[in-house]
Write an enzyme that holds these catalytic residues in place. Structure first.
Site, PDB file in Angstrom:
ATOM      1  N   CYS A  49       0.829  -1.209   0.000  1.00  0.00           N
ATOM      2  CA  CYS A  49       0.000   0.000   0.000  1.00  0.00           C
ATOM      3  C   CYS A  49       0.868   1.266   0.000  1.00  0.00           C
ATOM      4  CB  CYS A  49      -0.913  -0.028   1.233  1.00  0.00           C
ATOM      5  SG  CYS A  49      -1.756   1.516   1.566  1.00  0.00           S
ATOM      6  N   LYS A  66      -8.146  -8.652   4.963  1.00  0.00           N
ATOM      7  CA  LYS A  66      -7.931  -7.768   6.108  1.00  0.00           C
ATOM      8  C   LYS A  66      -8.654  -8.289   7.346  1.00  0.00           C
ATOM      9  CE  LYS A  66      -8.973  -4.258   3.370  1.00  0.00           C
ATOM     10  NZ  LYS A  66      -9.261  -2.936   2.799  1.00  0.00           N
ATOM     11  N   VAL A  91      -6.207   0.685   5.328  1.00  0.00           N
ATOM     12  CA  VAL A  91      -4.948   0.951   6.012  1.00  0.00           C
ATOM     13  C   VAL A  91      -4.288   2.125   5.294  1.00  0.00           C
ATOM     14  CG1 VAL A  91      -4.573  -1.359   6.910  1.00  0.00           C
ATOM     15  CG2 VAL A  91      -3.824  -0.839   4.585  1.00  0.00           C
ATOM     16  N   GLU A 104      -5.900   7.610   7.637  1.00  0.00           N
ATOM     17  CA  GLU A 104      -5.485   8.564   6.596  1.00  0.00           C
ATOM     18  C   GLU A 104      -4.006   8.911   6.809  1.00  0.00           C
ATOM     19  OE1 GLU A 104      -7.261   9.421   3.831  1.00  0.00           O
ATOM     20  OE2 GLU A 104      -8.747   8.023   4.626  1.00  0.00           O
ATOM     21  N   SER A 105      -3.193   8.575   5.812  1.00  0.00           N
ATOM     22  CA  SER A 105      -1.735   8.640   5.963  1.00  0.00           C
ATOM     23  C   SER A 105      -1.218  10.033   6.317  1.00  0.00           C
ATOM     24  CB  SER A 105      -1.047   8.132   4.694  1.00  0.00           C
ATOM     25  OG  SER A 105      -1.443   8.894   3.560  1.00  0.00           O
TER      26      SER A 105
END
Length: 203
Positions: free
Chosen positions: A10, A41, A54, A66-67
């Site tokens: 990802c 998942k 993720v 949320e990265s």
């Protein structure tokens, strides 16, 4: 102890792993990464993140997803080295740039990964054109937001790492972007944050 639930392929999870290594948190046992199979998942991902995606960061009773939100929290929690600008004006500009990356580049990731033949060429062209427009920026400075490495570089580089994997070839005018990418790829934290599945995305 922070736990990052991270997809091994990802690009959004890669951003967060990169920051953890850049901050030295993986070496100090302040954080650990829990790999998540994106095709199978665990149920608790949907409990922690209503969108069922993720990365997810858990620290005691705090749950973030949320990265870019996760990374800004890590940057504020562990401010050395600082990855977001200290100046409020510059920080606001950085956030706008991060938003632009999401809307102009990373919005196409899902299409590129699903390999939908009808949509994939359009997505490749959109990414190619948007990245080409960034060439003048990195032709003039070492990094995407000036001379210092920052969260802007963290956010963009997972896509640059995947260009070959996504079948995207940049035109000659974008050569400065490729040179810039190599500079980021050479950072020890970047390499350390790669999963085995990501390492084989480039020859």
């Amino acid at each position: 102890m922070m736990v990052l639930y991270s997809g091994t392929t990802c690009p959004f999870s890669q951003r967060c792993r990169f920051v953890l290594f850049e901050k030295g948190l993986m070496d100090s046992d302040m954080a650990r990464v829990r790999d998540v199979d994106l095709f199978n998942k665990p149920e608790d991902i949907s409990v922690m993140n209503p969108y069922g995606q993720v990365p997810v960061l858990v620290e005691r009773d705090l749950i973030l997803y949320e990265s870019n939100i996760i990374n800004e929290y890590i940057d504020e929690r562990f401010p050395h080295p600082q990855l977001m600008p200290a100046d409020p004006v510059q920080r606001a500009r950085a956030r706008l740039m991060l938003l632009n990356f999401e809307r102009e580049l990373f919005v196409h990731v899902e299409t590129l990964e699903k390999q939908d033949a009808k949509k994939i060429d359009k997505a490749r062209a959109a990414v190619r054109d948007s990245l080409s427009q960034l060439a003048p920026v990195v032709a003039k400075s070492k990094h995407m937001f000036g001379e210092e490495f920052s969260m802007i570089d963290v956010a963009l580089v997972p896509l640059l790492w995947r260009l070959e994997h996504y079948g995207i070839e940049l035109p000659k005018v974008a050569a400065p972007v490729l040179k810039y990418a190599e500079r980021i790829f050479s950072r020890p934290a970047f390499f350390d944050a790669l999963t085995p599945s990501e390492k084989v995305m480039r020859r």
